[in-house]
Design an enzyme around this catalytic site. Structure first.
Site, PDB file in Angstrom:
ATOM      1  N   ASN A 149       0.797  -1.224   0.000  1.00 44.56           N
ATOM      2  CA  ASN A 149       0.000   0.000   0.000  1.00 44.56           C
ATOM      3  C   ASN A 149       0.829   1.272   0.000  1.00 44.56           C
ATOM      4  O   ASN A 149       0.391   2.310  -0.493  1.00 44.56           O
ATOM      5  CB  ASN A 149      -0.996   0.003   1.164  1.00 44.56           C
ATOM      6  CG  ASN A 149      -0.348  -0.146   2.517  1.00 44.56           C
ATOM      7  OD1 ASN A 149       0.686  -0.788   2.650  1.00 44.56           O
ATOM      8  ND2 ASN A 149      -0.961   0.443   3.528  1.00 44.56           N
ATOM      9  N   GLU A 247       5.083  -3.306  12.190  1.00 43.36           N
ATOM     10  CA  GLU A 247       3.936  -2.396  12.181  1.00 43.36           C
ATOM     11  C   GLU A 247       2.823  -3.158  11.490  1.00 43.36           C
ATOM     12  O   GLU A 247       2.907  -3.480  10.308  1.00 43.36           O
ATOM     13  CB  GLU A 247       4.288  -1.101  11.450  1.00 43.36           C
ATOM     14  CG  GLU A 247       3.217  -0.035  11.559  1.00 43.36           C
ATOM     15  CD  GLU A 247       2.390   0.086  10.298  1.00 43.36           C
ATOM     16  OE1 GLU A 247       1.188  -0.269  10.374  1.00 43.36           O
ATOM     17  OE2 GLU A 247       2.923   0.517   9.274  1.00 43.36           O
ATOM     18  N   CYS A 281      -3.139   1.806   7.034  1.00 43.92           N
ATOM     19  CA  CYS A 281      -3.286   1.203   8.360  1.00 43.92           C
ATOM     20  C   CYS A 281      -3.639   2.218   9.432  1.00 43.92           C
ATOM     21  O   CYS A 281      -4.267   1.875  10.436  1.00 43.92           O
ATOM     22  CB  CYS A 281      -2.017   0.452   8.742  1.00 43.92           C
ATOM     23  SG  CYS A 281      -0.527   1.459   8.629  1.00 43.92           S
ATOM     24  N   GLU A 457       9.360   3.080  13.825  1.00 46.94           N
ATOM     25  CA  GLU A 457      10.063   3.514  12.626  1.00 46.94           C
ATOM     26  C   GLU A 457       9.947   5.027  12.554  1.00 46.94           C
ATOM     27  O   GLU A 457       8.860   5.582  12.702  1.00 46.94           O
ATOM     28  CB  GLU A 457       9.463   2.863  11.379  1.00 46.94           C
ATOM     29  CG  GLU A 457       9.652   1.348  11.360  1.00 46.94           C
ATOM     30  CD  GLU A 457       9.100   0.678  10.124  1.00 46.94           C
ATOM     31  OE1 GLU A 457       9.687  -0.332   9.697  1.00 46.94           O
ATOM     32  OE2 GLU A 457       8.072   1.151   9.603  1.00 46.94           O
TER      33      GLU A 457
END
Length: 476
Positions: A149, A247, A281, A457
């Site tokens: 994505n 993640e 997300c 991150e």
């Protein structure tokens, strides 16, 4: 589109004996054939990475910083090519693709500077004449797995901090969107890093994931993907005791309090919710709207949503592109139909787009009269669905928002600074936005809690997962 690429191993592009088609989500036709790795190819990449480990460490942080700045320069020079590749492979609007590439470049700029700031410390020892020296060193070879994505931002979030720390990487991007990562790796090719510092393999799970997870020399793995895949990776990493950061999924609540600036909120909520066709997300999924604003909120959201133009992301006037594939389209259709059958009301959308005639297009959809136990609300839908419910008071809204195993992001809209502090402290999420959705930045730690993952991150925290701490007691 992929002729000059392939697998990137030990500083060179190599071709595999197998190829696979990359399918356009806009036309449902092949964009081209991409070279696929075999298990032997992946093991060659792993060997190259392990061989590069001492050389990359010997470079030192300042030399690695210079290399990452050169990579960022090369990426900026290829911005148009990369943005076009992102929009072509994912279908997302070209403006969104361009912003994503800028964010990816920024990761390399940020971690170039973090490479210069890998600090240790000295602690006084109880032993006469002694001292403790605490230093940080690269954890070792890294296996990095990214989703489709955000095919530029996600690889950059892993490559940049790993290389800054001195860790060679074997990157496995999604086979649905491999071209963008290939351009990024090509930019790293000439930046001054040793051969083997960066490797890329594209292929099946058995041929890529399997060898990476089985290799005891891979000391860390990083994943962006679904919670289900993350759970499996944790189990697999246990076999060789690899360090893990990931993640995973999200199901973000968005609380609209009675004192919110409704028009300003709607102006940012609608483009954020339907960016990348909702396949984000951290996108707001569960809308909790105070009962005094509910009708006006729904009306304003419907009005703005109906103005979104669906189409090919390469067209400059496109507001929303397609879902990534046929399976995702069918899943979204099932989620919406199931919600309506359970009693939800359809405010707008709710079906496959009438035009264009090809592609995995689904109308941006708003559902109301949602109950918290409906799957469209209780589970991540990962699509262009906004599910709206009412609430009466702050405590109720917070309790319902926190009733989820996910904990990636959460949002609130209010004019009250004291409420903003209370909400931020109470919401169970790794990231909270108040009157803002701007959470993804190179200088800020990105990540979640609970079933949404572990590790961060971005920010100075992002390099931590790629470093080991070493203690030495030195006595003279």
């Amino acid at each position: 589109m992929y002729e000059k690429f392939g697998q990137f191993i030990n500083g060179a592009w190599v071709k595999g004996s197998k190829t696979g088609a990359v399918i356009s989500p806009v036309t449902e036709t092949s964009l081209g054939e991409v070279s696929l790795a075999s298990s032997e190819t992946t093991r060659a990449a792993l060997k190259a990475a392990y061989s590069a480990l001492p050389t990359l460490a010997e470079m030192g942080g300042f030399a690695r910083a210079d290399a990452l700045h050169k990579a960022a320069d090369a990426m900026i020079a290829r911005a148009e090519e990369a943005s076009t590749m992102i929009a072509t492979e994912t279908g997302k609007p070209i403006a969104q693709a361009g912003r994503e590439w800028v964010l990816a470049c920024d990761q390399f700029r940020w971690y170039a500077e973090e490479a210069r700031r890998i600090y240790g410390r000295i602690v006084q020892s109880r032993v006469p004449g002694g001292r403790f020296e605490i230093t940080r060193e690269a954890v070792g070879v890294v296996g990095a797995f990214t989703a489709w994505n955000f095919p530029a931002a996600l690889p950059a979030r892993k490559l940049a901090p790993a290389l800054a720390a001195g860790c060679p990487v074997v990157l496995r991007p999604s086979s649905q969107t491999p071209g963008v990562a290939m351009i990024m790796v090509d930019c790293l090719k000439e930046c001054g890093l040793p051969d083997g510092a960066v490797n890329l393999v594209v292929g099946s799970t058995d041929d890529t994931y399997g060898p990476i997870m089985a290799d005891k020399n891979v000391r860390k793995v990083s994943l962006t993907g679904s919670t289900r895949v993350g759970q499996q990776m944790i189990r697999d990493a246990a076999e060789t005791v690899k360090k893990v950061s990931m993640e995973l999924g999200g199901n973000a609540p968005c609380l609209i309090f009675e004192d919110a600036d409704l028009e300003a909120a709607l102006d940012v909520i609608v483009p954020t919710k339907f960016a990348n066709c909702g396949q984000v997300c951290v996108t707001p999924d569960r809308f909790f709207v105070h009962e005094s604003l509910h009708e006006a909120f729904v009306e304003g959201m419907v009005e703005r949503t109906q103005k979104i133009k669906l189409g090919d992301g390469l067209h400059p006037d496109t507001g929303m592109g397609p879902l990534i594939n046929q399976r995702r389209l069918e899943e979204i259709e099932s989620i919406v139909n199931g919600a309506i059958a359970a009693g939800a009301k359809l405010a707008t959308g709710g079906k496959r787009a009438a035009a264009p005639n090809t592609g995995y297009f689904y109308e941006p959809t708003i559902l109301t009269d949602i109950t918290d136990d409906m799957p469209v609300f209780a589970e991540e839908n990962f699509g262009p669905i906004a599910a709206i419910t009412r609430f009466a008071d702050e405590q109720e809204a917070l309790a319902r928002a926190n009733a989820s195993d996910m904990g990636l992001s959460a949002y609130a809209f209010t004019k009250d600074p004291e409420r903003a502090r209370r909400v931020t402290a109470t919401l169970k999420a790794g990231m909270v936005g108040v009157n803002s959705f701007a959470l993804a930045a190179s200088e800020a730690p990105f990540g979640g809690t609970n079933h949404s993952g572990m590790g961060r991150e971005g920010g100075s925290e992002g390099i931590e997962d790629y470093l080991d701490t070493k203690l030495a007691q030195i006595v003279f």
